[in-house]
Scaffold this motif. Structure first.
Motif, PDB file in Angstrom:
ATOM      1  N   LEU A 149      57.306  51.452  66.951  1.00 58.10           N
ATOM      2  CA  LEU A 149      56.745  50.697  65.835  1.00 58.10           C
ATOM      3  C   LEU A 149      56.310  51.639  64.711  1.00 58.10           C
ATOM      4  N   GLY A 150      57.208  52.567  64.393  1.00 56.26           N
ATOM      5  CA  GLY A 150      56.986  53.443  63.255  1.00 56.26           C
ATOM      6  C   GLY A 150      57.470  52.759  61.987  1.00 56.26           C
ATOM      7  N   ALA A 151      57.814  53.565  60.979  1.00 60.18           N
ATOM      8  CA  ALA A 151      58.218  53.000  59.687  1.00 60.18           C
ATOM      9  C   ALA A 151      59.430  52.085  59.819  1.00 60.18           C
ATOM     10  N   ILE A 152      60.423  52.506  60.619  1.00 60.14           N
ATOM     11  CA  ILE A 152      61.639  51.696  60.771  1.00 60.14           C
ATOM     12  C   ILE A 152      61.364  50.466  61.615  1.00 60.14           C
ATOM     13  N   GLY A 153      60.707  50.659  62.751  1.00 57.71           N
ATOM     14  CA  GLY A 153      60.428  49.540  63.643  1.00 57.71           C
ATOM     15  C   GLY A 153      59.611  48.452  62.971  1.00 57.71           C
ATOM     16  N   LEU A 154      58.600  48.832  62.198  1.00 54.71           N
ATOM     17  CA  LEU A 154      57.761  47.839  61.533  1.00 54.71           C
ATOM     18  C   LEU A 154      58.506  47.147  60.396  1.00 54.71           C
ATOM     19  N   ARG A 155      59.397  47.875  59.740  1.00 56.76           N
ATOM     20  CA  ARG A 155      60.216  47.250  58.691  1.00 56.76           C
ATOM     21  C   ARG A 155      61.134  46.189  59.321  1.00 56.76           C
ATOM     22  N   PHE A 156      61.730  46.537  60.451  1.00 57.11           N
ATOM     23  CA  PHE A 156      62.597  45.590  61.157  1.00 57.11           C
ATOM     24  C   PHE A 156      61.786  44.418  61.691  1.00 57.11           C
ATOM     25  N   ALA A 157      60.560  44.694  62.162  1.00 57.99           N
ATOM     26  CA  ALA A 157      59.699  43.627  62.683  1.00 57.99           C
ATOM     27  C   ALA A 157      59.447  42.563  61.619  1.00 57.99           C
ATOM     28  N   ARG A 158      59.252  43.012  60.387  1.00 62.53           N
ATOM     29  CA  ARG A 158      59.000  42.073  59.290  1.00 62.53           C
ATOM     30  C   ARG A 158      60.211  41.183  59.059  1.00 62.53           C
ATOM     31  N   MET A 159      61.403  41.768  59.177  1.00 61.00           N
ATOM     32  CA  MET A 159      62.630  40.983  59.012  1.00 61.00           C
ATOM     33  C   MET A 159      62.778  39.957  60.139  1.00 61.00           C
TER      34      MET A 159
END
Length: 309
Positions: A149-159
């Protein structure tokens, strides 16, 4: 004039502008260890920007003036960090610079798997019309499990949240996790996810994280997406899980050995959607990563003035 070695064939003009005053040397698109050793011996760089290939102790020892190794991206598994630390060489990464690009690739692979995009495209081009026989998977209301849940994971989570998915995630180092992400342990993530997406760095502790044992704990028909590092997955175990139907589809952008060689068992299997580790390769990310890599190395050089010898 001090030298910066780039383990690639190019660097964004915006990054080169930041490095004005340094001589920038390029190693080419597919540099080998011997290539890098030779270039270090010839130019003795103070910094290396790592795009392709690996930088280990042998390369470091060929560059006595080397003070910083800067990754053109977020994953530093191609850099021997133990060897660097032992030599007083700082390792920095462009964390988050390609987050949007990689998260979008993960979403593209998830949708391609759920909606049979590749298979239906091939059928249409072959003259078929499968409307009466095909059913896709609806993602809304289903659970996506994110490992990292770093920068990429959290960005994907929002999607994923925007798609109406339930988002669960595992990351013992995560901070500022939004309310729509439910933090769980790994056994819960394996058990409850309809789709799993990997967004964590590769370490000695998580190599082969998805193997025969963990895949067996997942729901039958799970979708697996990996835009992180190929070493996170036991590829033989994933192939068997796909063949058995335990994994319905796998969307992969990274692999244990890169580039993938001809005859790889994933090739030709309709339940694999593959891309050549290009999740972070967009025109925007190219600039962002180059600028971040240059900025990071300049900050280290400013903080660690050269030792007169």
């Amino acid at each position: 004039m001090s030298t910066v070695l780039v383990t690639g064939a190019d660097l964004a003009p915006q990054a080169l502008a930041l490095l004005e005053g340094h001589e920038v040397i390029y190693a080419g698109k597919t540099p080998t260890e011997s290539d890098l050793v030779a270039l270090c011996g010839a130019h003795d760089p103070v910094a290396i920007i790592v795009r392709y290939g690996k930088v280990g102790a042998t390369v470091m020892d060929a560059a006595p003036s080397l003070r910083v190794i800067s990754k053109h991206g977020s994953g530093t598994d191609t850099i021997d960090k133990v060897a660097a630390q032992a030599r007083g060489i700082e390792v920095v990464a462009a964390a988050g610079a390609n987050a949007a690009a990689v998260a979008e690739q993960a979403l593209a692979l998830l949708l391609a798997c759920a909606k049979s995009v590749v298979a239906l495209d091939a059928r249409m081009h072959a003259g078929h019309w499968d409307k009466a026989t095909h059913k896709s998977l609806e993602l809304g209301g289903r659970t996506i499990g994110l490992v990292g849940l770093g920068a990429i994971g959290l960005r994907f989570a929002r999607m994923a949240d925007a798609l109406g998915m339930r988002v669960i995630g595992f990351d013992p180092f995560a901070r500022n996790v939004p309310a729509y992400v439910e933090c769980v342990d790994l056994p819960t993530l394996w058990r409850e996810s309809d789709a799993i997406s990997l967004h964590c760095p590769l370490t000695d502790g998580n190599r082969g994280l998805l193997d025969a044992d963990t895949l067996a704990q997942c729901k039958r028909g799970v979708i697996v997406v990996n835009t992180a590092r190929g070493g996170l997955i036991d590829e033989a175990a994933l192939l068997e899980a796909v063949r058995s139907g335990q994994v319905a589809m796998a969307g992969l952008d990274s692999f244990a050995v890169e580039p993938m060689t001809a005859g790889h068992p994933f090739q030709g299997n309709k339940n694999f959607v593959l891309s050549p580790h290009i999740g972070g390769v967009t025109s925007d990310a190219y600039v962002n990563m180059g600028v971040a890599a240059a900025t990071n190395l300049l900050q280290v050089l400013a903080r660690q003035p050269a030792v007169a010898g």
